[in-house]
Design a protein around this motif. Structure first.
Motif, short mmCIF file in Angstrom:
data_model
loop_
_atom_site.label_atom_id
_atom_site.label_comp_id
_atom_site.label_asym_id
_atom_site.label_seq_id
_atom_site.Cartn_x
_atom_site.Cartn_y
_atom_site.Cartn_z
N ILE A 48 0.86 -1.19 0.00
CA ILE A 48 0.00 0.00 0.00
C ILE A 48 0.90 1.24 0.00
N PHE A 49 0.76 2.05 -1.03
CA PHE A 49 1.51 3.28 -1.21
C PHE A 49 0.80 4.41 -0.48
N HIS A 50 1.51 5.08 0.43
CA HIS A 50 0.91 6.17 1.21
C HIS A 50 1.25 7.55 0.66
N GLY A 51 2.43 7.71 0.11
CA GLY A 51 2.82 9.01 -0.41
C GLY A 51 4.32 9.18 -0.44
N LEU A 52 4.75 10.44 -0.65
CA LEU A 52 6.17 10.75 -0.80
C LEU A 52 6.60 11.88 0.11
N ILE A 53 7.80 11.75 0.65
CA ILE A 53 8.44 12.86 1.34
C ILE A 53 9.28 13.57 0.28
N ILE A 54 9.08 14.87 0.19
CA ILE A 54 9.74 15.67 -0.84
C ILE A 54 10.70 16.65 -0.18
N ASP A 55 11.94 16.67 -0.70
CA ASP A 55 12.89 17.71 -0.32
C ASP A 55 12.50 18.90 -1.20
N ALA A 56 11.78 19.82 -0.63
CA ALA A 56 11.12 20.87 -1.40
C ALA A 56 12.01 22.08 -1.62
N ALA A 57 11.71 22.77 -2.71
CA ALA A 57 12.40 24.01 -3.05
C ALA A 57 11.60 25.19 -2.50
N PRO A 58 12.28 26.29 -2.15
CA PRO A 58 11.55 27.48 -1.70
C PRO A 58 10.54 27.92 -2.75
N PRO A 59 9.41 28.43 -2.37
CA PRO A 59 9.04 28.93 -1.05
C PRO A 59 8.41 27.88 -0.15
N LEU A 60 8.38 26.62 -0.58
CA LEU A 60 7.81 25.56 0.26
C LEU A 60 8.73 25.30 1.45
N PRO A 61 8.19 24.67 2.51
CA PRO A 61 9.05 24.30 3.64
C PRO A 61 10.07 23.26 3.18
N ARG A 62 11.14 23.09 3.93
CA ARG A 62 12.23 22.19 3.53
C ARG A 62 11.73 20.81 3.16
N HIS A 63 10.83 20.26 3.95
CA HIS A 63 10.25 18.94 3.67
C HIS A 63 8.74 19.05 3.57
N ALA A 64 8.21 18.40 2.55
CA ALA A 64 6.77 18.39 2.34
C ALA A 64 6.34 16.95 2.09
N PHE A 65 5.07 16.68 2.32
CA PHE A 65 4.51 15.35 2.11
C PHE A 65 3.43 15.43 1.05
N ALA A 66 3.55 14.55 0.04
CA ALA A 66 2.50 14.41 -0.97
C ALA A 66 1.78 13.11 -0.68
N ASP A 67 0.53 13.21 -0.24
CA ASP A 67 -0.28 12.03 0.01
C ASP A 67 -0.54 11.33 -1.33
N ALA A 68 -0.81 10.04 -1.28
CA ALA A 68 -0.99 9.26 -2.51
C ALA A 68 -2.03 9.88 -3.44
N ASP A 69 -3.10 10.45 -2.89
CA ASP A 69 -4.13 11.03 -3.76
C ASP A 69 -3.72 12.38 -4.36
N GLN A 70 -2.55 12.90 -3.98
CA GLN A 70 -2.03 14.14 -4.56
C GLN A 70 -1.03 13.86 -5.68
N ILE A 71 -0.81 12.59 -5.97
CA ILE A 71 0.17 12.19 -6.97
C ILE A 71 -0.56 11.67 -8.20
N ALA A 72 -0.28 12.28 -9.35
CA ALA A 72 -0.93 11.89 -10.60
C ALA A 72 -0.21 10.72 -11.25
N GLU A 73 1.13 10.81 -11.35
CA GLU A 73 1.90 9.80 -12.07
C GLU A 73 3.30 9.67 -11.50
N LEU A 74 3.83 8.45 -11.54
CA LEU A 74 5.22 8.18 -11.19
C LEU A 74 5.92 7.71 -12.45
N HIS A 75 7.05 8.34 -12.76
CA HIS A 75 7.84 7.99 -13.94
C HIS A 75 9.29 7.81 -13.54
N GLU A 76 10.09 7.22 -14.42
CA GLU A 76 11.51 7.03 -14.14
C GLU A 76 12.23 8.34 -13.87
N GLN A 77 11.85 9.40 -14.59
CA GLN A 77 12.58 10.66 -14.52
C GLN A 77 11.80 11.79 -13.83
#
Length: 115
Positions: free
Chosen positions: A41-70
């Motif tokens: 079960i995939f829950h989401g991703l921890i993202i090392d975010a770029a400004p102006p977002l906070p340093r770390h952000a979480f994308a819940d699974a329903d916030q992700i459209a597609e996963l690709h190699e690149q």
């Protein structure tokens, strides 16, 4: 954004993969996959975010459209991601909000152990 490459499963996603919001803006890089691998079960991703977002952000699974190699393509704008440096309140919540709260806490714990 360059060619994102072929679609992949969350298990094949590599750290450092660029993450783009639905408008095509780069919001950071994928740092960690949050999943229950035993139950697959995939829950989401921890993202090392770029400004102006906070340093770390979480994308819940329903916030992700597609996963690709690149690239990871989100279904939301970068500002709609969950900040991991903010605690949620302890008020009453629906079951879905409770699940999200648990995922956010797990993501915060991971960031705390690795940074």
């Amino acid at each position: 954004m360059q060619d994102p490459g072929p679609p992949i499963a969350y298990l094949a996603l590599r750290g450092g993969t660029p993450v783009y919001d639905r408008a095509g803006n780069r919001v950071g890089t994928m740092e960690h996959v949050l999943a229950d691998e035993r139950s697959d079960i995939f829950h989401g991703l921890i993202i090392d975010a770029a400004p102006p977002l906070p340093r770390h952000a979480f994308a819940d699974a329903d916030q992700i459209a597609e996963l690709h190699e690149q690239a990871v393509l989100l279904s939301v704008e970068g500002g709609e991601l969950h900040a991991l440096n903010e605690r949620t309140g302890a008020g009453e919540a629906s079951i879905e909000e409770g699940k999200l709260r648990a995922r956010l806490e797990e993501a915060r714990e991971w960031v705390g152990r690795h940074h």
